[in-house]
Motif scaffolding. Structure first.
Motif, short mmCIF file in Angstrom:
data_model
loop_
_atom_site.label_atom_id
_atom_site.label_comp_id
_atom_site.label_asym_id
_atom_site.label_seq_id
_atom_site.Cartn_x
_atom_site.Cartn_y
_atom_site.Cartn_z
N GLN A 1 32.74 153.15 128.59
CA GLN A 1 33.33 151.85 128.30
C GLN A 1 32.96 151.39 126.89
OE1 GLN A 1 35.60 150.02 130.31
NE2 GLN A 1 35.82 149.15 128.25
N ASN B 1 35.28 153.06 124.53
CA ASN B 1 36.59 152.40 124.58
C ASN B 1 36.57 151.09 123.80
OD1 ASN B 1 37.71 154.41 126.10
ND2 ASN B 1 38.29 153.11 127.82
N ASP B 2 35.51 150.32 123.97
CA ASP B 2 35.40 149.04 123.27
C ASP B 2 35.38 149.25 121.76
OD1 ASP B 2 35.32 147.81 125.74
OD2 ASP B 2 33.15 147.52 125.73
N GLU C 1 38.93 150.17 120.67
CA GLU C 1 39.79 148.98 120.69
C GLU C 1 39.55 148.12 119.46
OE1 GLU C 1 40.31 144.90 123.32
OE2 GLU C 1 39.88 146.78 124.38
#
Length: 300
Positions: free
Chosen positions: A267, A270-271, A274
């Protein structure tokens, strides 16, 4: 020896060679500009652009169409440059183009010490350049790749990367994972692009939506204690100059539950991706189907 070659494979490969010969004739700068102009005009008119628009609607709900159009055109212009630059990819490692490959955040590389690391990024700018910049600055290792559907294109791409990027090419799969482990144990590093959809990945969040993501980088960090280095790559303006930024490494907590750590680190990656996309949306590959086609509910 290449097997399973069909007529369409030969036709596709012939078209590729023709395009590369056309872009290979002018200088790198001129070819890149030509690719940008051509794809910037044709690309937004193609049906696949609808996918980019839907992706933008998911990531940035409420974005005005004019802003969508500007991002989509920038995406196509960048892709056109990438295609044209393939014809000159082996030139980037030599002067004068080598001087246009910048790197920032090198202090973080001290975390490598005598062991390997996993470098993660996405399909930004000309993503082929990231591993080259790393190698030119002392980061040796390999890069994970997905086998192209066309075996002729696959062989050509691997040969080009070996010549132009100078890293070990690692195919996805069990054999590839064994090669990754061998490299890490030898103190080498691995480059991975982790921004695409994984049908067999773990569930995470991306722009507030559920997605499947690869757990490979996090799994390696948990099992072998190697650092994960998020890296960003940006094209500097409308040019053939690039900057690679190495960010602070991520580490697995040895005292935490392994499954929870894999999810946390995945995660975190992913952050990071992004945030990079939000910073430079026109340099990310919005044409990929990152989210499942079915309607997805946003996380509360």
């Amino acid at each position: 020896m290449t097997s399973g070659i069909r007529f369409k494979h030969r036709l596709e490969f012939a078209a590729l060679k023709l395009a590369l010969s056309l872009f290979g004739a002018p200088s790198l700068e001129r070819a890149s500009a030509m690719g940008a102009a051509f794809c910037g005009f044709v690309g937004p008119r193609l049906g696949v652009t609808n996918r980019a628009r839907k992706n933008l609607e998911r990531a940035f709900p409420g974005m005005e169409k004019a802003e969508q159009d500007a991002i989509i055109k920038a995406v196509w212009r960048n892709l056109g440059r990438n295609i044209a630059e393939y014809a000159h990819l082996d030139k980037f490692q030599y002067p004068p183009y080598r001087e246009g490959l910048e790197i920032a955040g090198t202090a973080h590389l001290a975390a490598l010490q005598d062991k390997g690391g996993v470098f993660v990024s996405g399909h930004f700018a000309n993503w082929e350049i990231a591993a080259l910049i790393g190698r030119l600055n002392g980061v040796e290792g390999g890069g994970l790749y997905r086998h192209a559907n066309n075996p002729l294109v696959n062989e050509w791409t691997l040969a080009l990367r070996a010549r132009a990027i100078g890293q070990v090419q690692i195919a996805k799969g069990q054999a590839g994972m064994r090669e990754i482990i061998r490299l890490l144990r030898a103190g080498k590093s691995v480059f991975m692009l982790t921004d695409q959809k994984m049908n067999d990945g773990i569930e995470t969040s991306f722009f507030g939506h559920k997605v499947k993501s690869t757990a490979a980088p996090a799994g390696l960090a948990v099992r072998y204690g190697v650092p994960i280095f998020p890296v960003s790559l940006e094209r500097l303006g409308e040019s053939v100059r690039f900057r690679l930024t190495v960010h602070a490494p991520l580490y697995a907590n040895a005292d935490a539950d392994d499954v929870s750590e894999v999810l946390r680190l995945t995660q975190a990656i992913n952050d990071f991706l992004e945030a990079e996309i939000r910073a430079r949306p026109g340099q990310w590959f919005w044409l990929h189907n990152r989210w499942p086609m079915k309607k997805i509910k946003k996380r509360r």
